[in-house]
Design a protein around this motif. Structure first.
Motif, short mmCIF file in Angstrom:
data_model
loop_
_atom_site.label_atom_id
_atom_site.label_comp_id
_atom_site.label_asym_id
_atom_site.label_seq_id
_atom_site.Cartn_x
_atom_site.Cartn_y
_atom_site.Cartn_z
N ARG A 57 0.84 -1.20 0.00
CA ARG A 57 0.00 0.00 0.00
C ARG A 57 0.87 1.25 0.00
N GLU A 58 1.99 1.21 0.74
CA GLU A 58 2.89 2.36 0.77
C GLU A 58 3.55 2.58 -0.59
N VAL A 59 3.94 1.48 -1.22
CA VAL A 59 4.64 1.57 -2.50
C VAL A 59 3.68 1.91 -3.63
N GLY A 60 2.45 1.42 -3.51
CA GLY A 60 1.47 1.65 -4.56
C GLY A 60 1.52 0.65 -5.69
N ARG A 61 2.04 -0.56 -5.39
CA ARG A 61 2.07 -1.62 -6.38
C ARG A 61 1.98 -2.96 -5.67
N PRO A 62 1.45 -3.98 -6.32
CA PRO A 62 1.29 -5.27 -5.65
C PRO A 62 2.63 -5.97 -5.41
N ALA A 63 2.69 -6.71 -4.33
CA ALA A 63 3.86 -7.52 -4.02
C ALA A 63 3.75 -8.87 -4.70
N ARG A 64 4.86 -9.36 -5.21
CA ARG A 64 4.91 -10.72 -5.75
C ARG A 64 5.17 -11.66 -4.58
N ILE A 65 4.22 -12.54 -4.30
CA ILE A 65 4.37 -13.42 -3.14
C ILE A 65 4.20 -14.88 -3.56
N GLN A 66 4.88 -15.75 -2.81
CA GLN A 66 4.73 -17.20 -3.02
C GLN A 66 4.34 -17.81 -1.68
N LEU A 67 3.27 -18.58 -1.68
CA LEU A 67 2.78 -19.20 -0.45
C LEU A 67 3.50 -20.52 -0.22
N LYS A 68 4.10 -20.63 0.96
CA LYS A 68 4.84 -21.86 1.28
C LYS A 68 4.03 -22.73 2.23
N ALA A 69 3.95 -24.01 1.88
CA ALA A 69 3.24 -24.99 2.70
C ALA A 69 4.23 -25.87 3.44
N ASP A 70 3.95 -26.13 4.70
CA ASP A 70 4.72 -27.12 5.46
C ASP A 70 4.07 -28.48 5.21
N THR A 71 4.67 -29.23 4.30
CA THR A 71 4.12 -30.54 3.95
C THR A 71 4.71 -31.67 4.77
N GLY A 72 5.58 -31.32 5.73
CA GLY A 72 6.14 -32.36 6.58
C GLY A 72 7.55 -32.12 7.07
N LEU A 73 8.19 -31.04 6.62
CA LEU A 73 9.54 -30.74 7.08
C LEU A 73 9.54 -30.18 8.50
N GLY A 74 8.50 -29.43 8.84
CA GLY A 74 8.40 -28.92 10.20
C GLY A 74 9.23 -27.68 10.46
N ARG A 75 9.65 -26.98 9.42
CA ARG A 75 10.37 -25.72 9.61
C ARG A 75 9.43 -24.59 9.18
N ASN A 76 9.87 -23.78 8.21
CA ASN A 76 9.02 -22.71 7.73
C ASN A 76 7.87 -23.29 6.91
N GLY A 77 6.86 -22.48 6.62
CA GLY A 77 5.74 -22.96 5.85
C GLY A 77 4.46 -23.03 6.68
N CYS A 78 3.36 -22.93 5.99
CA CYS A 78 2.04 -22.94 6.62
C CYS A 78 1.55 -24.38 6.83
N GLN A 79 1.09 -24.68 8.01
CA GLN A 79 0.54 -26.00 8.29
C GLN A 79 -0.72 -26.25 7.45
N PRO A 80 -0.96 -27.49 7.02
CA PRO A 80 -2.15 -27.77 6.21
C PRO A 80 -3.45 -27.30 6.85
N ALA A 81 -3.55 -27.39 8.17
CA ALA A 81 -4.79 -26.96 8.83
C ALA A 81 -5.02 -25.47 8.69
N ASP A 82 -3.95 -24.69 8.52
CA ASP A 82 -4.07 -23.23 8.40
C ASP A 82 -4.05 -22.76 6.95
N TRP A 83 -3.84 -23.68 6.03
CA TRP A 83 -3.72 -23.34 4.61
C TRP A 83 -4.95 -22.62 4.06
N PRO A 84 -6.18 -23.09 4.33
CA PRO A 84 -7.35 -22.39 3.78
C PRO A 84 -7.41 -20.92 4.20
#
Length: 403
Positions: free
Chosen positions: A126-153
């Motif tokens: 919003r400050e910059v006035g342009r959209p951010a390019r983002i990639q959603l990371k899922a934690d599929t079993g490594l247990g480090r960074n990434g979104c847990q499947p239960a929180d994915w929706p």
């Protein structure tokens, strides 16, 4: 790290050097692309290109066909962009308060693992006035960074809302393997199943990613079903096998990019029973010659390899004798070499090459040999070589590549 030109006859050779063969790196990238012909390739250059130099390696990888560059931290990615690296650059290890705005302005692809990160990046957008390019990371079993499947929706819904508001564009869906370097490990198939499910959910909800990716170096080499749209190659790009279980670098069609060498600083003869280095954990069994190698744990040589680390000197392997110190260690060169012009001579002279590891062309040890000596992995051996060891870049021009 600064680029150092190869030494000329008029230029004194440095006490130690890490030669970086960019022709070998380009060949490795081409070999890895052939393993995943339907996927784009991301050249991962985090931690200063695994110790090889991020910018020279990123440029060489692009010359060989890599269309993406990957880093861990945003600061690494921003430095590459500031240095003029073109193309897509992705970074994934963000913390609260990191430079989201600068990332948007530099056109980075930024990984999002939770709602807090999405809130920060959209506020910056919003400050910059342009959209951010983002990639959603899922934690599929490594247990480090990434979104847990239960929180994915919830994360997907929030990302789609940001898209509708014009503050974000979801460019990718991704995850990371835990055990791809262990062939047949049951977690590999389980993670692939979870990843497919989460990708399908996000796409059904309305996400239209440019790339979907989960394959790291070992998966690129052994799991074609994991290649999707993009493979992320790190250690393999530098010619190091991701794991002994997958085969040697030769068996995988890779060539080590780094050769670590030093000039022998001193050769001297000592009697039997002479203690060597701190603690006298090594005591000479006979009259012998000792060679001083001007590298130590301050340069990244693992102290855990004391008494075991291999070095090629005078065409023969020698082991670190006694403890590896901060700046130096000693090798036992064996019995004296004969009589010289001024009395007793040495079979090895000061200034002789001591090669700790490299591709093996001269019979030298490999980074894997040092990893075994230090009870670690070869990733750590090359990555930890410090900044006071100058990098000497070979074959920087594409035209210098050799078959």
């Amino acid at each position: 790290m600064t680029q150092t030109p190869p030494p000329s006859p008029a230029t004194p050779r440095p006490r130690a050097r890490a030669e970086i063969d960019l022709a070998a790196l380009r060949a490795n990238v081409r070999s890895l692309r052939a393993r995943a012909p339907r996927a784009a390739l991301m050249a991962v250059v985090k931690s200063d290109g695994y110790g090889h130099g991020a910018l020279p390696c990123a440029l060489a990888a692009r010359e060989a066909g890599a269309s993406w560059t990957g880093t861990a931290t945003p600061h690494e990615a921003l430095a590459l962009r500031a240095a003029g690296l073109p193309g897509r650059i992705m970074c994934w290890l963000w913390t609260p308060g990191d430079p989201w705005r600068e990332g948007i302005e530099a056109d980075l692809d930024m990984s999002i693992s939770g709602l807090w990160a999405l809130a920060e990046v959209t506020a910056a957008a919003r400050e910059v006035g342009r959209p951010a390019r983002i990639q959603l990371k899922a934690d599929t079993g490594l247990g480090r960074n990434g979104c847990q499947p239960a929180d994915w929706p919830e994360l997907v819904a929030a990302a789609l809302l940001a898209e509708s508001e014009g503050t974000a564009k979801v460019t990718g869906l991704w995850s990371h393997f835990a055990c791809a370097d262990e062939p047949g490990h049951p977690s590999i198939a389980a993670q692939l199943d979870v990843f497919r499910e989460l990708v399908a959910y996000a796409e059904k909800a309305g996400v239209e990613p440019e790339v979907r990716h989960i394959a790291n170096s070992p998966a690129t080499l052994t799991l074609p079903e994991s290649h999707f749209d993009l493979v992320r190659t790190g250690i393999a790009m530098y010619g190091v096998s991701p794991a002994p279980e997958l085969g040697t670098h030769e068996a995988l069609g890779l060539r080590p990019v780094m050769t670590l060498a030093a000039s022998v600083a001193l050769v001297k003869q000592v009697p039997a029973g002479h203690g060597v280095s701190y603690g006298h954990h090594y005591v000479t069994a006979r009259e012998t010659e000792l060679g001083l190698i001007p590298l130590g744990y301050g340069d990244g040589i693992p102290r855990h390899a004391s008494g075991r680390g291999p070095v090629l000197v005078g065409g023969e392997w020698h082991r670190a004798a006694g403890r590896i110190a901060m700046d130096q260690f000693v090798v036992d060169l064996g019995p004296a070499g004969g009589v010289g012009d001024e009395g007793r001579g040495h079979k090895i002279q000061e200034g002789a090459d001591a090669v700790l590891f490299g591709p093996g062309d001269r019979g030298e040890p490999s980074a894997e040999d040092w990893a075994q000596a230090a009870d670690t992995i070869a990733y750590e051996i090359v990555t930890r070589i410090g900044a006071r060891v100058p990098r000497v870049y070979l074959h920087q021009d594409v035209g210098t590549d050799v078959p």
